[in-house]
Design a protein around this motif. Structure first.
Motif, PDB file in Angstrom:
ATOM      1  N   LYS A   1       0.821  -1.224   0.000  1.00  0.00           N
ATOM      2  CA  LYS A   1       0.000   0.000   0.000  1.00  0.00           C
ATOM      3  C   LYS A   1       0.853   1.271   0.000  1.00  0.00           C
ATOM      4  O   LYS A   1       0.328   2.370   0.039  1.00  0.00           O
ATOM      5  CB  LYS A   1      -0.924   0.019   1.219  1.00  0.00           C
ATOM      6  CG  LYS A   1      -1.884  -1.173   1.281  1.00  0.00           C
ATOM      7  CD  LYS A   1      -2.808  -1.199   0.069  1.00  0.00           C
ATOM      8  CE  LYS A   1      -3.868  -2.279   0.188  1.00  0.00           C
ATOM      9  NZ  LYS A   1      -3.290  -3.645   0.144  1.00  0.00           N
ATOM     10  N   VAL A   2       2.178   1.111  -0.018  1.00  0.00           N
ATOM     11  CA  VAL A   2       3.064   2.268  -0.052  1.00  0.00           C
ATOM     12  C   VAL A   2       4.179   2.007  -1.053  1.00  0.00           C
ATOM     13  O   VAL A   2       4.651   0.879  -1.204  1.00  0.00           O
ATOM     14  CB  VAL A   2       3.658   2.564   1.351  1.00  0.00           C
ATOM     15  CG1 VAL A   2       4.512   1.405   1.852  1.00  0.00           C
ATOM     16  CG2 VAL A   2       4.466   3.856   1.336  1.00  0.00           C
ATOM     17  N   GLU A   3       4.553   3.062  -1.751  1.00  0.00           N
ATOM     18  CA  GLU A   3       5.628   2.996  -2.740  1.00  0.00           C
ATOM     19  C   GLU A   3       6.672   4.049  -2.389  1.00  0.00           C
ATOM     20  O   GLU A   3       6.334   5.205  -2.108  1.00  0.00           O
ATOM     21  CB  GLU A   3       5.081   3.263  -4.143  1.00  0.00           C
ATOM     22  CG  GLU A   3       6.157   3.357  -5.217  1.00  0.00           C
ATOM     23  CD  GLU A   3       5.613   3.869  -6.532  1.00  0.00           C
ATOM     24  OE1 GLU A   3       6.386   3.947  -7.502  1.00  0.00           O
ATOM     25  OE2 GLU A   3       4.404   4.202  -6.586  1.00  0.00           O
ATOM     26  N   VAL A   4       7.945   3.636  -2.394  1.00  0.00           N
ATOM     27  CA  VAL A   4       9.034   4.583  -2.147  1.00  0.00           C
ATOM     28  C   VAL A   4       9.436   5.216  -3.472  1.00  0.00           C
ATOM     29  O   VAL A   4       9.863   4.519  -4.395  1.00  0.00           O
ATOM     30  CB  VAL A   4      10.247   3.886  -1.505  1.00  0.00           C
ATOM     31  CG1 VAL A   4      11.413   4.870  -1.381  1.00  0.00           C
ATOM     32  CG2 VAL A   4       9.876   3.334  -0.129  1.00  0.00           C
ATOM     33  N   ILE A   5       9.272   6.513  -3.572  1.00  0.00           N
ATOM     34  CA  ILE A   5       9.671   7.237  -4.780  1.00  0.00           C
ATOM     35  C   ILE A   5      11.124   7.685  -4.669  1.00  0.00           C
ATOM     36  O   ILE A   5      11.876   7.647  -5.645  1.00  0.00           O
ATOM     37  CB  ILE A   5       8.734   8.438  -5.020  1.00  0.00           C
ATOM     38  CG1 ILE A   5       7.288   7.930  -5.201  1.00  0.00           C
ATOM     39  CG2 ILE A   5       9.183   9.269  -6.200  1.00  0.00           C
ATOM     40  CD1 ILE A   5       6.270   9.039  -5.344  1.00  0.00           C
ATOM     41  N   ALA A   6      11.536   8.096  -3.480  1.00  0.00           N
ATOM     42  CA  ALA A   6      12.917   8.518  -3.251  1.00  0.00           C
ATOM     43  C   ALA A   6      13.218   8.334  -1.762  1.00  0.00           C
ATOM     44  O   ALA A   6      12.320   8.385  -0.921  1.00  0.00           O
ATOM     45  CB  ALA A   6      13.112   9.977  -3.662  1.00  0.00           C
ATOM     46  N   PRO A   7      14.490   8.047  -1.444  1.00  0.00           N
ATOM     47  CA  PRO A   7      15.658   7.912  -2.318  1.00  0.00           C
ATOM     48  C   PRO A   7      15.725   6.537  -2.973  1.00  0.00           C
ATOM     49  O   PRO A   7      15.056   5.597  -2.521  1.00  0.00           O
ATOM     50  CB  PRO A   7      16.820   8.133  -1.360  1.00  0.00           C
ATOM     51  CG  PRO A   7      16.300   7.608  -0.050  1.00  0.00           C
ATOM     52  CD  PRO A   7      14.845   7.967  -0.017  1.00  0.00           C
ATOM     53  N   GLU A   8      16.536   6.399  -3.980  1.00  0.00           N
ATOM     54  CA  GLU A   8      16.636   5.158  -4.721  1.00  0.00           C
ATOM     55  C   GLU A   8      17.161   4.024  -3.849  1.00  0.00           C
ATOM     56  O   GLU A   8      16.742   2.876  -3.979  1.00  0.00           O
ATOM     57  CB  GLU A   8      17.547   5.344  -5.942  1.00  0.00           C
ATOM     58  CG  GLU A   8      17.625   4.122  -6.836  1.00  0.00           C
ATOM     59  CD  GLU A   8      16.253   3.672  -7.344  1.00  0.00           C
ATOM     60  OE1 GLU A   8      16.030   2.434  -7.409  1.00  0.00           O
ATOM     61  OE2 GLU A   8      15.422   4.543  -7.652  1.00  0.00           O
TER      62      GLU A   8
END
Length: 320
Positions: free
Chosen positions: A295-302
Motif C-alpha cells: 500500500k506504499v511505494e518509495v519514490i525517493a531515495p533510490e
C-alpha cells in the motif's frame, strides 16, 4: 473555571500573560481575550498590567494565594500518576519518585474527605486506562547509568563511561538522550571527533559524572538533531529528501500518522497521498514501511526504494 485557570496562569508566569497567550491557550478571539482580562481585573484586586519591551501588555497576579482555593485535583493527580508509571517503565526511577512525591503533595493539601474522594475518582480512571506500549521487545537500561547521564546533562558535565567492549574508559560530553526502541546518548567524544554521535545506553557498562563542565556544540538542539533521522539512528550519508506514495485505500490512514516533525502531505487527484520529509535512517524506515505491505511505494531515495521493493506484500489483513 476559565477565570480561575486564567488567574493561575497570570500568577505562575514570571512576566504575566498577554492577549496573544490567552487567545492561544483558550482558543478564543482577541475581543474575548480582552473581556477575560477585564473580568480578571474586576475579580482580583492584586492584578497589575504592564507593557513589555515588545510593546505587548501583560497581566500578572502578585501574591495570589491561589493555593488557598480548594480546586479539584483529580486530573492533576491522574496526570502525575500516569507520568510516574511511564518514567518507571523507562527506568527513570528518580523522575518516577519525584512525580509520586508531587502527587502526594497535592493530596496532602486537601482535607481528608476531599483527598479520599479525589483518590477514589483518580483510581477509577487509572484502573480503566490500560497502558499501551509499542509492540515488540524493549532494551533494558540500567537506572544507575541513566541517573548518571541525567546528572551530567544538568551541568552539563563530562561523563566517564566504559562502553561496549572497551577495556579502558572514555570521556564523553553529553548533549541529550534519544528515546526509542533503543535509548541512545547523543554525545561528543572529544578525543576522537568534534561531531555529536549516538551511543547505545544499554551498552554503557559503567558511568560516572565528572566535576568537569564543557561547552555544548554551538547551535545544537536535541530536537534538530533528532529530526535528522527517521527513528533514532543517525547516518549523514543517507540524509536527504524522502518521498513516499500511499495508495488511495491507505491515504486516509497514512494522513493520521506523523512520520516526521517536518513532513509535508500532498493529497493527489487519484486519492493517493504523497508524504515528503528530509531524514536519514533507511533501515528504520524499512521496518516501518514493511507494515504497509504493497500500500506504499518509495519514490525517493533510490537506495531505500531498492531495500523495500522485494518485500511489499499484498496479503496483510490490516494496515498500521
Amino acid at each position: 473555571q476559565d477565570l480561575i485557570r486564567l488567574a493561575q496562569m497570570a500568577a505562575a508566569r514570571r512576566y504575566g500573560i498577554s492577549l496573544e497567550d490567552i487567545c492561544a491557550e483558550f482558543d478564543v478571539s482577541h475581543r474575548t481575550a480582552q473581556r477575560m482580562t477585564d473580568a480578571l481585573e474586576e475579580t482580583f484586586g492584586n492584578v497589575t498590567a504592564e507593557d513589555g519591551e515588545d510593546r505587548k501588555r501583560r497581566w500578572r497576579l502578585s501574591d495570589p494565594h491561589l493555593d488557598r482555593l480548594q480546586l479539584r485535583q483529580e486530573t492533576g493527580i491522574e496526570a502525575l500518576e500516569i507520568a510516574a508509571r511511564g518514567a518507571e517503565a523507562d527506568g527513570r526511577l528518580r523522575h518516577a519518585q519525584a512525580l509520586t512525591d508531587l502527587r502526594d503533595g497535592l493530596l496532602a493539601r486537601l482535607s481528608s474527605r476531599s483527598a479520599a474522594r479525589v483518590e477514589a475518582d483518580a483510581e477509577a480512571v487509572l484502573t480503566a486506562m490500560g497502558q499501551v506500549t509499542r509492540p515488540g521487545p524493549r532494551v533494558s537500561v540500567s537506572p544507575d547509568i541513566l541517573d548518571a547521564i541525567i546528572e551530567a546533562l544538568r551541568g552539563p558535565f563530562r561523563l566517564r563511561v566504559l562502553y561496549n567492549a572497551d577495556t579502558t574508559s572514555r570521556i564523553l560530553e553529553p548533549h541529550g538522550v534519544l528515546l526509542g526502541h533503543r535509548t541512545y546518548l547523543a554525545a561528543r567524544d572529544p578525543a576522537k571527533a568534534d561531531e555529536v554521535r549516538n551511543f547505545r545506553i544499554d551498552l554503557i557498562r559503567e558511568a560516572t559524572t565528572l566535576d568537569e563542565s564543557f561547552a555544548l556544540k554551538e547551535g545544537f538542539t536535541i530536537a534538530d538533531y533528532a529530526a535528522q533521522s527517521f527513528g533514532v539512528w543517525q547516518d549523514p550519508e543517507q540524509y536527504g529528501e524522502v518521498i513516499w506514495r500511499f495508495a488511495p485505500e491507505a491515504a486516509q490512514r497514512a494522513a493520521g500518522f506523523r512520520f516526521h516533525p517536518d513532513q509535508v502531505l500532498e493529497p493527489q487527484n487519484d486519492g493517493s497521498l504523497i508524504v515528503r520529509f528530509h531524514a536519514a535512517g533507511w533501515l528504520e524506515m524499512t521496518w516501518h514501511l514493511y507494515q504497509w505491505g504493497d500500500k506504499v511505494e518509495v519514490i525517493a531515495p533510490e537506495g531505500l526504494r531498492a531495500m523495500v521493493e522485494d518485500y511489499r506484500r499484498s496479503d496483510f489483513g490490516a494496515m498500521p
